[in-house]
Structures are given as structure tokens and as C-alpha cells.
Design an enzyme around this catalytic site. Structure first.
Site, PDB file in Angstrom:
ATOM      1  N   ASP A 155       0.849  -1.189   0.000  1.00  0.00           N
ATOM      2  CA  ASP A 155       0.000   0.000   0.000  1.00  0.00           C
ATOM      3  C   ASP A 155       0.879   1.230   0.000  1.00  0.00           C
ATOM      4  O   ASP A 155       2.026   1.189  -0.440  1.00  0.00           O
ATOM      5  CB  ASP A 155      -0.922  -0.028   1.215  1.00  0.00           C
ATOM      6  CG  ASP A 155      -2.211   0.744   0.966  1.00  0.00           C
ATOM      7  OD1 ASP A 155      -2.148   1.769   0.277  1.00  0.00           O
ATOM      8  OD2 ASP A 155      -3.262   0.327   1.455  1.00  0.00           O
ATOM      9  N   HIS A 222      -3.535   9.581   4.728  1.00  0.00           N
ATOM     10  CA  HIS A 222      -4.761   9.143   4.060  1.00  0.00           C
ATOM     11  C   HIS A 222      -4.686   7.700   3.567  1.00  0.00           C
ATOM     12  O   HIS A 222      -5.641   7.218   2.972  1.00  0.00           O
ATOM     13  CB  HIS A 222      -5.069  10.060   2.861  1.00  0.00           C
ATOM     14  CG  HIS A 222      -5.462  11.433   3.273  1.00  0.00           C
ATOM     15  ND1 HIS A 222      -6.657  11.720   3.902  1.00  0.00           N
ATOM     16  CD2 HIS A 222      -4.797  12.614   3.160  1.00  0.00           C
ATOM     17  CE1 HIS A 222      -6.723  13.015   4.147  1.00  0.00           C
ATOM     18  NE2 HIS A 222      -5.611  13.580   3.711  1.00  0.00           N
ATOM     19  N   SER A 414     -12.008  -5.954   0.914  1.00  0.00           N
ATOM     20  CA  SER A 414     -10.876  -6.831   0.636  1.00  0.00           C
ATOM     21  C   SER A 414     -10.024  -7.044   1.874  1.00  0.00           C
ATOM     22  O   SER A 414      -9.481  -8.135   2.080  1.00  0.00           O
ATOM     23  CB  SER A 414     -10.032  -6.248  -0.498  1.00  0.00           C
ATOM     24  OG  SER A 414      -9.576  -4.950  -0.144  1.00  0.00           O
TER      25      SER A 414
END
Length: 836
Positions: A155, A222, A414
Site C-alpha cells: 500500500d 490518508h 478486501s
């Protein structure tokens, strides 16, 4: 109160007052007065309010690679007991005055007690995942997670400003004392350095080997919402079990690896190349993780990316992708559009998970883009009140003032799916990807809308409650499977392929016409049953009209002709039919092919199972020499012989459990060596030496009486009549040997004498003990004189003599009756069923 004096009135008033105080305090603060009660079996906590979700029988997979091999049986209280407990205030009649006064005051101030139910039992519209967390907590507390699963998260980095993640890294209770989370390999050193992941966002083709860094922080905070939800997952919680002053901390069931592959900036994160993603996938593979989660969906084809995906597939590593947040080289992203993944239909280890925010009432529709429509920007309308693949998390993940979680709740699907797979892998670490897809296929109900049916890339809704029910209740039976039936015309186009950028039109692959039942193999292709049954034509002339024998032959030949439905192979116009020929309570993960193939031989006494599975049995030996024998006649005859021979201590063989196994163990060799030369010519000489010792002594006798047996021609037409003669001869020979040794009479006489003597000694000792106790009690009574005692003793002696004479007479009479019956007993004559 009126009849009491002043002092007693004061005592009564004080007693009533303190009783009311104690009852009120006990209700308001139950942990002060009483210890918390819970049922425990070997330190396994049982939650009584999970009666509708948790089965009473929890099966463990018996595998030597696992740590726990025992079987846990939990006896939870039924719902009727809970109702009785709730209504006890109005139905009980044994309450004293103080309890009735207390209940009256409590109902007056706090309302009816029935309306005050445990919060954990109230599962409303947005508390679905709280219920699931309770079930997962039940599984963990009962010792089901027995393994640790490694998860790699790809990520934009970690938001260390978040209180939960900061606590997760620092393990400081004072920082965030509302949660108790723990991970094994995450050690916090300093805010800009972590030792449990890498940063590959600056990697490209030039500096591919030297671009790694340890800076994993997310600048603007974020990112990493999926990671946060994963951390919030029940598999990471640390349970504190307090026993006196000791605290037992249970180890978590997950290891976390972090790889930062995407930029934090919204303007740049979609325009980056695919190299950081490939670098993170390679890093996760080197860490031997079991699950890889990417925060962005990949809708792009790259040779190097496909190669690493092949390696992950061969390594049995699960890859989970979200449906939204498209990532490609074009600076374009529309979170309101659900895109498919470019790996979804090519790799079975890739799970494409998405959800629709049905709680948002501002919009009624959502855009779904298919593969051939991405470049055209044409989207289908799909209503949000239908959940897609996985329920959205909704407000159940919102903790206190974390409003940003509610905003990104549709992206938690997910990540929450990771927790589901982690729970399964913690219980069954050796489960394959195909087995997991078979499990998930049962948790997907039928498609509800016609718009979604037209798209072959979407599988349907994923019902998490149904999945938990399969996981904890009965599971998928080892013999149950899903058959795939299709009714497609040649003009219908079902299989759509992925289009590259330079392609404008879709090459539609026509579907073959199929009006008969077809199955789906491992690769998702369809295979005709008739074409695969050519190897079984040898048995066709002996098959029956009901086709059940064909099913038996398919089971004996192997399971390669019966392939099982996978999640990724779902196409349009599919109908799922659940078939279970053997509904037994077995573990839902026992999905190996060896477990599905039932043994050919069943126990004689299991009549119900035998009749349900095999209504007819076929015997084909020596090039179909023997005809097909009816199963009912065969079993009735075998059961009759078993009962007759077991009563006399005669068995066929030590290893033969039923007539089929007996017939397969060279049953013809029991007849003798020279009775049928044709058999001996076909068989090897070594087989003639392996004659059962029980019947070997009868060979010489049978040689002299060969004329009593059937000829070869008669035996071909009536093969089992020889078996009846064989059993009768064995019985008569055994009887003669037993009578010659006089073993039966001598053993029975000694046994009866021993039993009579044993019972006589027992009765005599019991009477003597009663007499001693009675005499001792009489002598202790001092008010009796000597004359009275003498009369009592004489009376007792007279009673004992009468009892003794009566007992001796009864024994003598019983012995006379036995001798009379034995003298009149005639020898047992067993008629021969067949004679020449």
C-alpha cells in the site's frame, strides 16, 4: 410488624433495608458482589448466546502436522433455557419476600427486565460484523487457531499518526488503552524506521536492485485504511485471561509484513509504473507469506508482472485485490466505477473482492465496468441495495471519533476478506487454493439481478453469514459437491476475453452447444461426461437400468471424471445444485480427493449406510466368469452364515469383514488343492500354498468326498450353492472335533459348579454379616434381661436354619432340573441345504 416490639421492629427494618441495598448493588454492579460465571471446558470459554451460529460438535482435522488432534464437543445451553432464565422473574414461585420487593422496585424504576438484553446479542442492521467477530472470538478462545499466518500488505505506507496503529507499533497501553492488539514480528524503533517491511515506491528499471528503503510512513495520513482494518481484525486481538494475579497473554494468529509501493500523493499514485508493485510482490514471496493484499486494483498486462504472478500461483500464495481504486499508467481513476482485475480470470490464486455501499441513500446506482468496456467508458448500472461479493463494513468499524473510517468503509471489503482467510488458514494451514474456492463457492448465493447476470466477470454476492455457518456448523461434506449445468444456445456469447489498448472490438468466443450435463475441470473448461466414460465400456453389458452401478464404477476408477466447481469458473446461466450422497458431520476442510473416494468395502452391520450408497453390487472376476449377483440376496445369505458360525466360534478369516472382501481373498483356494484343476492351472503355485489354516485340515476329507460337490458346469450357473455346502461341512467338522475332545461338556460343567459355589458363598457371608450386626445391636440394649436375650438368640438360630435349609433345597432342586434337562436334550441336527 405490628406484633413486634420496638427493638424487634428496628432489627426488621434494618434487615429489610440492607437486603434491598445488596440486591440493588448486585444488579447494578454484578462484578462487585459475584464472580463472573462462564462455562469452561479445559479453559475454553463458551458463549451461550451463539447457539444459532455455533454447532455443538466442532471437528478438528486429524493431521500429524497440526498441534491439536483432539475432538472438542461443546454443550451450549439451548434457547429454551435462555427464555426460562429471562422469564424467571414472573414464573418463579420460590422467591422470598425480599426478592419480590426487589423485582417490583426494579421494574418500577428500570422497566421490564425482558427488554434489557446483552448488547452482544442485539445484532442490528449495522452490527453484522460484530456478530462475526464474536464468532471468531469463540473460535480462538476454544483453541481452534493453531497456526500463525503471514500476511504481506502492499500500500502507501503506515499512518503512524493514527492512535490505533501507533499503539499497534509501540505496545503502549497508555497511548491507546481501548484496544489490545499484538503482532509477533512488528517492532517499533523510531518513527521513520521499521524493520518489518521495505519501501519500493522509488524503484524503476534502472535502480531495480538498489531502491529499497525502510521508510514506510504515510505522509498525509490518508493511506493504509485496509491495513488499519486488518489490524482491527479479530485475528490480531490479544486476549487477557486473568487468573488471580497472573495474566496469560494469548499469542496472535498473524504476522504482518509491509511494503510501500504507491505514492502518497493522489496526483502521482496512479501515474507511476508497475515496477514498485513487482518489487513488492517479490519481497512478499521471499518472506514466505501466505496472503498478499494490494490496496490498488491492477488492470494492466506486463510480462514481468505475469511471471511473478505465476510464481505466486505455484507457491500457493493468496493474492487479494480490491475492485475499486484502479491503478495503471494513465492518470485516471474513478472510485465510483468498479473495474475487474487483469489477473482475475487467469490466476486462480487471485481474489477480486469488492463491495457496494448500500447504506448511502444519496445515490441509487453504481457504475460497473467490464473488460471490453474500459476503453469505451461505458458502464452498467447496478443498484446499491444489493451487496456485491462481500458486505460493506458500514459503521461497525467506526471507533469513537474516527469518521474517516466510515467514509472509506466500502474499501474495507478486501481487507476484511483477509481476516476470513486468515482464520481458515490458522485452523487448516495446508489448505490449497482450490479447496478454499470450493468452500467459498458455497457461500455465494444465486445472482439476484439480470444486470449482474449478463456480466461473466462478477461472481455474485458473498454471504458472510452463510460462510460462517459452513465454517462452524456442518461444513461442506466430504462427499458433497456442486455440479454445473448449462443451457446455452450456440448463438449466445458467454466467454469474453480481455482486450488490449490497440483492440477496438471484442473477439467473442462462441460457446459450444450443450443440452446434456457437463462438468467444469480444473482449468474452467467444460468436459462431456459421455466422452470421458469410454474407458468404462467393459462394464456396460452388466450395468443396470437405474445407472447407479455406473456411478459406483466411476468412483472405483477414480475421481478424475468428477471435477468440482470453482469460484473463478462461474459463468452466466449457471445453476448450482448441491448434491450430498453421504450427509455426515465432517470437517469442512477435508476436501482432498482421497477423502471423497469412499471405500469399496463397508461393514456388514452398517445396514443403513450400505443401502444408501450401494443398492447393487457387481462381481466380475476371471474375465467376467461370474454373473452379476443381487446385493440383497448376497447380504442376507452372508448375514445368516455369520450368525450361525459366530455362535459356535467359527470365523471365515481374520481379515475378511464382509462377503465382498471374502470373495476377493482367493475364496476358491479354500476348497482344496486337487478339487478343480482348471482353477489351479490359471493360478500361480504360490497361491495354492496360502490356504487358511482353519480349513486346511479338511483337504484330505474333501478328496475322499469329491463327489458331493458340484461340477464345473453346475458351479458356473449356481456359484453360491457350493458356498452353502462349504459352510455346512465346516460346521459339521468343527462340531465333531469339539465333541471328540469333550470340551463343551467339561467346560460347561466346571463353569456351572463355579458359579453355584460363588453365589452360595456370597449369600452365606451376607447372612452371617446381618446376623452379627443384629446380635451386636441386641447386646447393646441394656434394658433386656438374660432370659429375653436367650429367647431372641434361639429365635435367630431357628430362622437361620430355616433359611439355610430352604437355600439348600432350592439349590438341590435347581441342580436336579438341570440334570433332567441335560438328559432330555437331543443333539442339534443341522440340515444340509443341498444334497446329491
Amino acid at each position: 410488624m405490628v406484633l413486634l416490639n420496638g427493638k424487634l421492629k428496628y432489627i426488621a427494618v434494618v434487615a429489610i433495608f440492607y437486603n434491598l441495598i445488596i440486591l440493588l448493588v448486585k444488579e447494578k454492579f454484578p462484578y462487585i458482589c459475584t464472580k463472573k460465571k462462564f462455562h469452561a471446558i479445559s479453559n475454553r470459554i463458551l458463549y451461550e448466546y451463539l447457539n444459532n451460529f455455533v454447532s455443538k460438535d466442532i471437528f478438528r482435522r486429524e493431521d500429524i502436522t497440526l498441534k491439536n488432534l483432539n475432538f472438542v464437543q461443546t454443550n451450549l445451553k439451548s434457547d429454551k433455557d435462555a427464555e426460562i432464565k429471562e422469564n424467571r422473574d414472573t414464573q418463579s414461585v420460590d422467591d422470598n419476600m425480599f426478592q419480590r420487593v426487589y423485582k417490583f422496585i426494579l421494574n418500577f424504576f428500570y422497566g421490564n427486565k425482558k427488554n434489557r438484553i446483552n448488547k452482544s446479542m442485539n445484532y442490528g442492521k449495522y452490527d453484522n460484523f460484530n456478530k462475526i467477530n464474536d464468532i471468531f472470538e469463540f473460535m480462538r478462545n476454544n483453541g481452534l487457531p493453531i497456526n500463525i499466518t503471514s500476511v504481506c500488505l502492499i500500500d502507501t505506507g503506515l499512518n503512524i499518526k493514527d492512535a490505533l496503529i501507533n499503539y499497534f507499533l509501540n505496545h503502549d497501553i497508555s497511548t491507546y488503552n481501548s484496544y489490545t492488539y499484538h503482532s509477533v514480528n512488528i517492532n517499533y524503533k523510531k518513527p521513520d524506521s521499521f524493520n518489518f517491511g521495505i519501501n519500493s515506491e522509488n524503484c524503476d528499471e534502472d535502480n531495480y536492485s538498489e531502491c529499497e528503503s525502510t521508510f514506510l510512513e504515510n505522509h498525509n495520513g490518508h493511506g493504509k485504511y485496509e491495513d488499519k482494518s486488518t489490524i482491527q481484525g479479530d485475528s490480531l486481538k490479544l486476549i487477557e485471561k486473568k487468573y488471580d494475579k497472573n495474566v496469560d497473554l494469548q499469542r496472535s494468529g498473524i504476522d504482518v509484513e509491509i511494503c510501500k509501493a504507491f505514492n502518497n500523493s493522489k496526483e502521482k499514485k496512479n501515474s507511476l509504473n508497475i515496477i514498485p508493485v513487482i518489487k513488492c510482490l517479490e519481497y512478499c514471496k521471499t518472506k514466505n507469506v501466505k496472503i498478499i493484499h494490494m490496496d490498488y486494483n491492477i488492470n494492466e498486462q506486463n510480462e514481468q508482472l505475469i511471471q511473478i504472478m505465476d510464481d505466486l500461483k505455484n507457491s500457493e500464495i493468496f493474492v487479494i485485490l480490491p475492485s475499486e481504486k484502479l491503478f495503471n499508467e494513465k492518470p485516471y481513476e474513478d472510485n465510483s466505477v468498479i473495474y475487474p482485475s487483469s489477473f482475475f480470470e487467469k490466476f486462480e490464486n487471485v481474489f477480486f473482492i469488492g463491495s457496494l455501499d448500500y447504506s448511502d441513500m444519496s445515490s441509487d446506482d453504481a457504475d460497473i465496468a467490464s473488460n471490453f468496456q474500459i476503453q469505451k467508458n461505458e458502464y452498467l448500472k447496478y443498484r446499491k441495495n444489493n451487496v456485491f461479493l462481500l458486505d460493506s463494513i458500514n459503521s461497525s468499524l467506526k471507533k469513537r471519533d474516527d469518521h474517516d473510517i466510515l467514509y472509506y468503509e466500502i474499501k474495507y471489503s478486501s481487507a476484511f476478506f483477509i481476516n476470513i482467510i486468515t482464520i481458515i488458514l490458522n485452523i487448516y494451514p495446508n489448505m490449497s487454493i482450490k479447496e478454499l474456492r470450493n468452500i467459498l463457492s458455497y457461500s455465494i448465493p444465486s445472482k439476484e439481478t439480470a444486470q449482474l447476470k449478463t456480466e461473466n466477470i462478477f461472481e455474485g454476492n458473498f454471504d458472510i453469514n452463510k460462510f460462517i455457518h459452513i465454517l462452524l456448523n456442518r461444513g461442506i461434506n466430504s462427499s458433497g459437491f456442486v455440479r454445473k449445468y448449462k443451457d446455452v444456445t450456440p448463438n449466445e456469447s458467454t466467454n469474453k476475453i480481455f482486450l488490449l489498448e490497440d483492440q477496438k472490438d471484442a473477439d467473442i468466443e462462441p460457446q459450444k452447444d450443450s443440452s446434456i450435463d457437463i462438468y467444469c475441470d480444473e482449468g474452467g473448461s467444460d468436459e462431456d461426461i459421455v466422452s470421458t466414460s469410454n474407458g468404462l465400456d467393459v462394464y456396460s453389458e452388466y450395468s443396470h437400468s437405474n445407472n447407479k452401478s455406473d456411478q459406483l464404477l466411476n468412483d472405483e476408477k477414480g475421481l478424475k471424471y468428477e471435477t468440482y466447481k470453482d469460484l473463478y469458473s462461474v459463468k452466466e446461466n449457471d445453476i448450482y445444485v448441491f448434491e450430498s450422497n453421504n450427509p455426515t458431520n465432517s470437517s469442512f476442510m477435508q476436501m482432498n480427493y482421497d477423502d471423497k473416494i469412499k471405500s469399496k468395502y463397508l461393514d456388514n452391520l452398517e445396514e443403513a449406510n450400505y443401502q444408501n450408497h450401494r443398492t447393487q453390487f457387481e462381481i466380475n472376476r476371471n474375465d467376467n466368469r461370474y454373473p452379476i449377483i443381487s446385493e440383497d440376496n448376497l447380504r442376507d445369505r452372508q448375514n445368516m452364515h455369520n450368525i450361525q458360525m459366530l455362535n459356535d466360534g467359527i470365523n471365515y478369516s481374520e481379515n475378511a469383514n464382509n462377503i465382498e472382501e471374502l470373495y476377493d481373498n482367493d475364496f476358491e483356494d479354500y476348497r482344496g488343492k486337487d478339487l478343480n484343476p482348471e482353477y489351479n492351472k490359471i493360478r500361480d503355485n504360490n497361491n495354492n500354498k496360502n490356504i487358511n489354516k482353519e480349513f486346511g485340515i479338511l483337504n484330505t476329507w474333501r478328496k475322499n468326498n469329491e463327489g458331493l460337490y458340484l461340477s464345473d458346469s453346475e458351479e458356473e450357473s449356481q456359484p453360491f450353492k457350493w458356498m452353502d455346502m462349504h459352510v455346512d461341512d465346516i460346521y459339521q467338522d468343527r462340531k465333531k472335533r469339539l465333541k471328540g475332545n469333550n470340551y463343551d461338556n467339561r467346560n460347561g460343567r466346571v463353569r456351572r459348579i463355579y458359579e453355584d459355589n460363588k453365589r452360595g458363598r456370597y449369600i452365606k457371608n451376607r447372612n452371617m454379616q446381618k446376623k452379627k450386626n443384629f446380635d451386636r445391636n441386641l447386646k447393646n440394649k441394656r434394658y433386656l434381661n438374660r432370659r429375653t436375650k436367650r429367647h431372641i438368640n434361639e429365635k435367630n438360630k431357628r430362622i437361620m436354619r430355616e433359611k439355610k435349609n430352604k437355600y439348600n433345597n432350592s439349590v438341590l432342586k435347581r441342580n436336579e432340573m438341570k440334570s433332567h434337562n441335560n438328559s432330555q436334550k437331543t443333539p442339534k441336527i443341522i440340515p444340509r441345504k443341498y444334497s446329491r
